[in-house]
Write a protein that holds these residues in place. Sequence first.
Motif, PDB file in Angstrom:
ATOM      1  N   LEU A 206       0.871  -1.182   0.000  1.00  0.00           N
ATOM      2  CA  LEU A 206       0.000   0.000   0.000  1.00  0.00           C
ATOM      3  C   LEU A 206       0.902   1.225   0.000  1.00  0.00           C
TER       4      LEU A 206
ATOM      5  N   ARG B 148      -3.656  -0.558  -3.909  1.00  0.00           N
ATOM      6  CA  ARG B 148      -4.659  -1.074  -2.932  1.00  0.00           C
ATOM      7  C   ARG B 148      -5.072  -2.522  -3.120  1.00  0.00           C
TER       8      ARG B 148
ATOM      9  N   ARG C 124      -4.641  -4.359   4.378  1.00  0.00           N
ATOM     10  CA  ARG C 124      -4.493  -3.049   3.713  1.00  0.00           C
ATOM     11  C   ARG C 124      -5.341  -1.990   4.419  1.00  0.00           C
TER      12      ARG C 124
END
Length: 267
Positions: free
Chosen positions: A180, A198, A247
């Motif tokens: 990320l 992402r 994430r």
Amino acid sequence: MKIQNFHKASSLADAYERLERSSDAAIIGGGAWMKFSSRTLEEAIDLSGLGLDAIDERDGVVAIGSMTPLRDIETSDVLKRIFNGILPHAAAQIVGVGLRNIATIGGSVVGKYGFSDLLGPLLCMDARLEFFKEGEVSLAEFLERKGRTDDILVSVNIPSKAGCGYFKKVRKTALDFAVLNITITKTDGQTRIALGSRPARAVLAMDAMAVLNGSVDNDETTIEKAAEKAAEAVRFGDNHRASEAYRKHLAYVYVRRGLFMLEEGRT
Ligand SMILES: Cc1cc2nc3c(=O)[nH]c(=O)nc-3n(C[C@H](O)[C@H](O)[C@H](O)COP(=O)(O)OP(=O)(O)OC[C@H]3O[C@@H](n4cnc5c(N)ncnc54)[C@H](O)[C@@H]3O)c2cc1C
């Protein structure tokens, strides 16, 4: 990638004319990513003779020519001065100097890669793209468009505002793509946050930004709320590098940390 004919363009008009002629013609930037493609190109159009590899500051805008290699971005004194140098800082973390001497800003933007470490900083700095035929369009709008562009990117233009910035690339090993990446900028009292890799491409965290920009003071409670919004309202996904849940958690942690660092002038 197989290339049947290589054409060194004599002007942008010449390049555009060749590009229009065939759906199997393409502009070649550094060619670093294109070479992995299995496509056969009838014609590769090279812009390297057109002087599009300079970084110029004029009339409050920093214009980065589309053929500028990432290494020149990394070492640019002009870019190091704006938003705490987040763009040079992000570029410096892409593989090694050898690749950064080849890969260009043009290829990085037009490719719209999910893993890109540059799209987040460019979104947060409100970059605009200058195309040969279309003229200027915002990066945010360009990224929302589907499909390939049939235009030529001439430059990436960044308002050279006084502002501060934060960039973090979370990765498992030094040379890997990001799990990320997190970018935050603040200028004229307005905060922008972008989340990239992402693993889909970078987007602005609009809900989190609304929390910050709608409040008088970015105090602890506001920052906490904005970090929660960033993790909640932006869509994350799974891949072999990390899960969606991980994430989300990283987004919360680093948005919160970045905002505190900006508020405390620690970036
Ligand atoms: C091994 C490897 C690891 C990488 N790791 C990372 C990473 O960790 N983080 C990261 O952010 N990036 C990473 N990258 C991507 C790299 O930073 C560049 O974004 C990528 O190589 C594209 O740049 P290029 O100049 O090579 O473009 P090219 O491969 O030449 O072109 C890419 C696309 O853009 C089009 N194009 C190029 N220039 C123009 C123009 N002026 N106008 C219109 N269309 C154009 C081409 O037709 C093509 O479709 C990696 C690349 C490689 C090869």
